[in-house]
Write an enzyme that holds these catalytic residues in place. Structure first.
Site, PDB file in Angstrom:
ATOM      1  N   CYS A   1       0.851  -1.315   0.059  1.00 35.58           N
ATOM      2  CA  CYS A   1      -0.279   0.384  -0.368  1.00 35.58           C
ATOM      3  C   CYS A   1       0.807   1.547   0.034  1.00 35.58           C
ATOM      4  O   CYS A   1       2.439   1.280   0.280  1.00 35.58           O
ATOM      5  CB  CYS A   1      -1.253  -0.082   1.060  1.00 35.58           C
ATOM      6  SG  CYS A   1      -1.954  -1.024   1.211  1.00 35.58           S
TER       7      CYS A   1
ATOM      8  N   ARG B   1       4.025  -0.097  -4.370  1.00 31.77           N
ATOM      9  CA  ARG B   1       3.184  -0.939  -3.490  1.00 31.77           C
ATOM     10  C   ARG B   1       3.238  -1.640  -3.536  1.00 31.77           C
ATOM     11  O   ARG B   1       2.082  -2.521  -2.670  1.00 31.77           O
ATOM     12  CB  ARG B   1       3.297   0.116  -2.795  1.00 31.77           C
ATOM     13  CG  ARG B   1       4.782   0.765  -2.492  1.00 31.77           C
ATOM     14  CD  ARG B   1       4.960   1.963  -1.320  1.00 31.77           C
ATOM     15  NE  ARG B   1       4.635   1.821  -0.126  1.00 31.77           N
ATOM     16  CZ  ARG B   1       5.669   1.141   0.985  1.00 31.77           C
ATOM     17  NH1 ARG B   1       6.980   1.955   0.309  1.00 31.77           N
ATOM     18  NH2 ARG B   1       5.848   1.056   2.152  1.00 31.77           N
TER      19      ARG B   1
ATOM     20  N   TRP C   1      -2.908  -2.665  -1.637  1.00 37.54           N
ATOM     21  CA  TRP C   1      -2.797  -4.467  -1.841  1.00 37.54           C
ATOM     22  C   TRP C   1      -3.697  -4.902  -0.639  1.00 37.54           C
ATOM     23  O   TRP C   1      -3.115  -4.759   0.106  1.00 37.54           O
ATOM     24  CB  TRP C   1      -0.917  -3.906  -1.639  1.00 37.54           C
ATOM     25  CG  TRP C   1      -0.768  -5.919  -2.273  1.00 37.54           C
ATOM     26  CD1 TRP C   1       0.069  -5.955  -2.895  1.00 37.54           C
ATOM     27  CD2 TRP C   1      -0.687  -6.617  -1.531  1.00 37.54           C
ATOM     28  NE1 TRP C   1       0.184  -7.791  -2.996  1.00 37.54           N
ATOM     29  CE2 TRP C   1      -0.252  -7.911  -1.799  1.00 37.54           C
ATOM     30  CE3 TRP C   1      -0.916  -6.758   0.711  1.00 37.54           C
ATOM     31  CZ2 TRP C   1       0.514  -9.283  -1.235  1.00 37.54           C
ATOM     32  CZ3 TRP C   1      -0.905  -8.217   1.306  1.00 37.54           C
ATOM     33  CH2 TRP C   1      -0.192  -9.377  -0.062  1.00 37.54           C
TER      34      TRP C   1
ATOM     35  N   ASN D   1      -2.117   1.783   5.738  1.00 42.00           N
ATOM     36  CA  ASN D   1      -0.976   1.419   5.566  1.00 42.00           C
ATOM     37  C   ASN D   1      -0.640   0.157   6.449  1.00 42.00           C
ATOM     38  O   ASN D   1       0.067   0.579   7.835  1.00 42.00           O
ATOM     39  CB  ASN D   1       0.321   1.743   4.654  1.00 42.00           C
ATOM     40  CG  ASN D   1       1.318   0.429   4.373  1.00 42.00           C
ATOM     41  OD1 ASN D   1       0.727  -0.815   4.463  1.00 42.00           O
ATOM     42  ND2 ASN D   1       2.770   1.087   3.780  1.00 42.00           N
ATOM     43  N   GLY D   2      -0.897  -1.423   6.746  1.00 38.22           N
ATOM     44  CA  GLY D   2      -0.048  -2.278   7.763  1.00 38.22           C
ATOM     45  C   GLY D   2      -1.947  -2.774   7.853  1.00 38.22           C
ATOM     46  O   GLY D   2      -2.540  -3.349   7.312  1.00 38.22           O
TER      47      GLY D   2
ATOM     48  N   GLU E   1      16.960 -18.395  -8.221  1.00 39.05           N
ATOM     49  CA  GLU E   1      16.330 -16.942  -7.938  1.00 39.05           C
ATOM     50  C   GLU E   1      16.237 -16.543  -9.762  1.00 39.05           C
ATOM     51  O   GLU E   1      15.010 -15.933  -9.539  1.00 39.05           O
ATOM     52  CB  GLU E   1      17.623 -15.600  -8.252  1.00 39.05           C
ATOM     53  CG  GLU E   1      17.283 -14.118  -8.315  1.00 39.05           C
ATOM     54  CD  GLU E   1      16.259 -13.782  -7.851  1.00 39.05           C
ATOM     55  OE1 GLU E   1      15.296 -13.666  -6.461  1.00 39.05           O
ATOM     56  OE2 GLU E   1      16.453 -12.660  -7.933  1.00 39.05           O
TER      57      GLU E   1
ATOM     58  N   LYS F   1      11.894 -15.245 -10.840  1.00 41.22           N
ATOM     59  CA  LYS F   1      11.928 -14.565 -11.205  1.00 41.22           C
ATOM     60  C   LYS F   1      10.459 -14.954 -12.544  1.00 41.22           C
ATOM     61  O   LYS F   1       9.916 -14.078 -12.921  1.00 41.22           O
ATOM     62  CB  LYS F   1      13.314 -13.946 -12.364  1.00 41.22           C
ATOM     63  CG  LYS F   1      14.235 -12.634 -11.947  1.00 41.22           C
ATOM     64  CD  LYS F   1      14.212 -11.318 -11.500  1.00 41.22           C
ATOM     65  CE  LYS F   1      13.408 -11.614  -9.980  1.00 41.22           C
ATOM     66  NZ  LYS F   1      13.824 -11.013  -8.678  1.00 41.22           N
TER      67      LYS F   1
ATOM     68  N   GLU G   1       8.012 -14.727 -11.036  1.00 43.80           N
ATOM     69  CA  GLU G   1       6.858 -13.483 -10.356  1.00 43.80           C
ATOM     70  C   GLU G   1       5.816 -12.735 -11.874  1.00 43.80           C
ATOM     71  O   GLU G   1       4.478 -12.305 -11.628  1.00 43.80           O
ATOM     72  CB  GLU G   1       7.739 -12.815 -10.335  1.00 43.80           C
ATOM     73  CG  GLU G   1       8.057 -12.926  -8.723  1.00 43.80           C
ATOM     74  CD  GLU G   1       9.322 -11.719  -8.105  1.00 43.80           C
ATOM     75  OE1 GLU G   1      10.718 -11.484  -8.523  1.00 43.80           O
ATOM     76  OE2 GLU G   1       8.729 -11.157  -7.294  1.00 43.80           O
TER      77      GLU G   1
HETATM   78  O1  M6R Z   1      12.358  -5.598   0.133  1.00 46.49           O
HETATM   79  P1  M6R Z   1      13.378  -6.650   0.593  1.00 46.49           P
HETATM   80  O2  M6R Z   1      14.555  -6.839  -0.218  1.00 46.49           O
HETATM   81  O3  M6R Z   1      13.064  -6.849   1.753  1.00 46.49           O
HETATM   82  O4  M6R Z   1      11.935  -7.551  -0.567  1.00 46.49           O
HETATM   83  C1  M6R Z   1      12.364  -8.811  -0.071  1.00 46.49           C
HETATM   84  C2  M6R Z   1      11.305  -9.576  -0.991  1.00 46.49           C
HETATM   85  O5  M6R Z   1      10.317  -9.282  -0.539  1.00 46.49           O
HETATM   86  C3  M6R Z   1      11.720  -9.552  -2.561  1.00 46.49           C
HETATM   87  O6  M6R Z   1      13.341  -9.604  -2.765  1.00 46.49           O
HETATM   88  C4  M6R Z   1      10.687 -10.156  -3.441  1.00 46.49           C
HETATM   89  O7  M6R Z   1      10.834 -11.412  -3.190  1.00 46.49           O
HETATM   90  C5  M6R Z   1      10.694  -9.557  -5.009  1.00 46.49           C
HETATM   91  N1  M6R Z   1      10.066  -9.248  -5.408  1.00 46.49           N
HETATM   92  C6  M6R Z   1      11.645 -10.164  -5.528  1.00 46.49           C
HETATM   93  O8  M6R Z   1      11.921 -10.276  -6.913  1.00 46.49           O
END
Ligand code: M6R
Length: 614
Positions: free
Chosen positions: A2, A27, A74, A100-101, A487, A491, A494
């Site tokens: 959010c 966000r 979100w 937000n929260g 990783e 990717k 996602e």
């Molecule tokens: O901001 P952060 O690095 O703590 O975020 C961690 C994960 O939410 C973040 O890496 C997420 O997996 C990404 N969307 C990956 O592309």
């Protein structure tokens, strides 16, 4: 999760808030809304979907005012819909709130309010908060001021919040409060903004104040005051200058932020390393944690804790730190680590890796570790973020803002920091200067290596064009490249919604090999290092089962050529730098596959950039 932005000042708030929402859309993009006060009259518009939908409604209805709040959502509680969109209003439609929260005890509070005759329109936890504020403001025996009603309400709720509230009865006032979810106050010339991060603020002022937990800011008559939510004690905070340029937060000529950020890696990895080398001595300088090297070297163990992509960086970091320094490293998902009884004492070091510095689980993990006496270090990208401020010391990745939801340049920056840390520790533990120089030279060549990789983007696109219809992908790597495989798979999942798994190549035989047939693309990470003969054998095994073989290597040979359906050859580099260069290829591959599938690359479904709820 959010995004919140609010404005009070002499300008028309609508364009400022809408532009701010667009900046914060990474966000969350389930719905967007805006509320404004126009001469003692509260107006609110909200719409399910992206900010652009809200904009189209606003064009038609000429909403205006002199102060306002806005939100991009979100969804946590309640589906994405017009009704569940923020801002939420109280029953009298005089108070508007963006949140937000998560309000954890919203069910119990709602029951109490319902018994007092208050009806609810949305399924959100946030509406409970605005109704509670209203009940306390209008109906409590003590005749609370608006501000005190907010304080009282916040003391009744349990959970995390960043909120901004306005009220028709106090038209020239904005109140914001924070517990767990970030809020930044921008202090301009006679105008103020409050937002979830600095990106909507930077165009208006560079002077900001980061609110801490249990702080409330009240803005009226061109003045602001910050105090503790519970005790009302005034808090004097100093202004921080934000070091952010507009170009950094815009896409420029690129169709997507993700592509821009992949391309940024031609220089961003060097930005991360700038001023941090000592080539003559074959070592690195990491000023942010210099006072703690002795602690790290003598630590009984290091825990690296993180989520998602940052967790993958941690796995590579473990490999490198153990190899160079021989200090034992455990890598834990923050969401697990925070709740388990890990062995933590004052000889334990916790390294929290987080691009945003706001991830709720990672933050909770370091708070817990601190309580147990551990030294906490942060590897964060966002300066001023909560994790950066709450850790004992840390190293910033300095890769510039990352807007695309899929992390790219932040990941390679994290790897860069972890290599530099491993080398620094290693040099103190007997790794030779020569070895250090070799690694540094490879790192210093990285801009050219990344540029060469981007030059084969047409080839990567061709691979995508011939595989985008696949429903599943496998990514296989060995040693330090196993987390690179994880990783790569993340990717792809996602942004293209293709199911993908990363595995250590040799583990394939213990299960995933059953999935392989002529429809399954298998991405092999196959640098010509000591593990190459082994990975070649794994490639043979997939070939024997008719899998589609995509090989990423730094040296082609005949066997690879014969076995692979596609080979992507990237520049030879140090084996510990290869995870960085190889990741750029995997990012491009995921990107091109998502383009072929016509996916929403910068705003994949169900995701948000920073996960500030549990
Ligand atoms: O901001 P952060 O690095 O703590 O975020 C961690 C994960 O939410 C973040 O890496 C997420 O997996 C990404 N969307 C990956 O592309």
């Amino acid at each position: 999760m959010c995004g919140i932005v609010s404005y009070i000042g002499p300008k028309d708030p609508v364009p400022i808030l809408l532009k701010g929402l667009r900046r914060l859309e990474y966000r969350g993009y389930d719905s967007a809304g805006i509320a404004l006060i126009n001469k003692n009259n509260l107006q609110c518009l909200k719409k399910a979907g992206k900010v652009s939908f809200l904009e189209s409604v606003i064009d038609d209805s000429a909403i205006n005012g002199f102060c306002g709040i806005a939100h991009t959502r979100w969804a946590t509680h309640g589906e994405p819909s017009d009704i569940n969109a923020h801002p939420h209003l109280d029953l009298k439609k005089k108070i508007a709130l963006v949140h937000n929260g998560i309000i954890e005890n919203y069910g119990a509070v709602k029951e109490v309010l319902k018994k007092r005759g208050i009806s609810f329109t949305s399924a959100t936890d946030s509406e409970v908060l605005v109704q509670l504020i209203s009940e306390l403001y209008y109906n409590s025996k003590e005749k609370l001021s608006f501000e005190d009603a907010i304080r009282a309400a916040l003391q009744e709720v349990v959970g995390a919040y960043g909120i901004v509230v306005i009220c028709e009865d106090e038209p020239g006032k904005i109140i914001a409060a924070r517990m767990g979810s970030p809020l930044v106050l921008g202090v301009g010339e006679g105008e103020f903004l409050i937002a979830s991060d600095a990106s909507p603020i930077v165009e208006h002022t560079r002077n900001v104040i980061y609110l801490d937990d249990n702080e409330l800011v009240s803005i009226k008559d061109e003045k602001f005051s910050i105090s503790k939510i519970d005790s009302k004690m005034i808090v004097n905070k100093t202004l921080t200058k934000i070091d952010l340029t507009i170009e950094e937060i815009e896409k420029g000529e690129f169709p997507h932020f993700m592509l821009k950020e992949i391309h940024d890696q031609r220089h961003s990895i060097s930005d991360t390393m700038r001023g941090r080398f000592n080539l003559d001595d074959g070592t690195t300088q990491l000023g942010g944690i210099a006072d703690y090297f002795a602690n790290i070297l003598s630590a009984s163990r290091i825990y690296i804790t993180a989520c998602g992509t940052s967790w993958h960086a941690g796995l590579i970091g473990k490999h490198l730190i153990e190899e160079y320094s021989r200090v034992p490293v455990h890598v834990e998902y923050a969401s697990e680590f925070r709740y388990r009884n890990a062995i933590i004492d004052n000889n334990t070091i916790i390294i929290a890796i987080s691009q945003s510095g706001e991830t709720a689980d990672t933050l909770a993990a370091i708070r817990k570790a601190k309580e147990l006496g551990a030294l906490t270090l942060g590897v964060c990208n966002v300066v001023g973020s909560t994790i950066a401020r709450e850790t004992d010391a840390g190293i910033f990745t300095h890769t510039g803002p990352e807007i695309g939801v899929a992390s790219t340049k932040a990941f390679t920056a994290q790897l860069t920091i972890l290599i530099m840390l491993a080398l620094k520790l290693g040099r103190k533990k007997g790794v030779s200067r020569q070895k250090g120089k070799k690694l540094i030279r490879a790192l210093r060549h990285i801009d050219q290596d990344v540029s060469s990789i981007l030059n084969i983007s047409k080839k990567i696109k061709k691979v995508a064009e011939s595989t985008w219809k696949a429903n599943n992908f496998l990514y296989l790597g060995r040693g330090v490249n196993f987390p690179v495989a994880l990783e790569g798979a993340l990717k792809l999942k996602e942004i293209s919604y293709i199911h993908a798994e990363g595995y250590p190549a040799a583990e394939m035989k213990h299960g995933p090999i059953a999935l392989i047939d002529e429809n399954m693309p298998v991405v092999f990470i196959a640098p010509q290092d000591e593990s190459f003969p082994k990975i070649l054998a794994n490639i043979e095994e997939v070939k024997a089962r008719k899998g589609i073989i995509i090989t990423i290597t730094d040296k082609i040979n005949n066997s690879l050529k014969l076995l692979s359906d596609h080979t992507l050859v990237i520049p030879k580099t140090h084996k510990h730098v290869f995870p960085i260069t190889c990741s750029v290829v995997l990012q491009m591959l995921a990107y091109e596959l998502a383009v072929c599938r016509d996916c929403e690359i910068d705003q994949p479904r169900n995701l948000a950039k920073s996960v500030t709820v549990e």
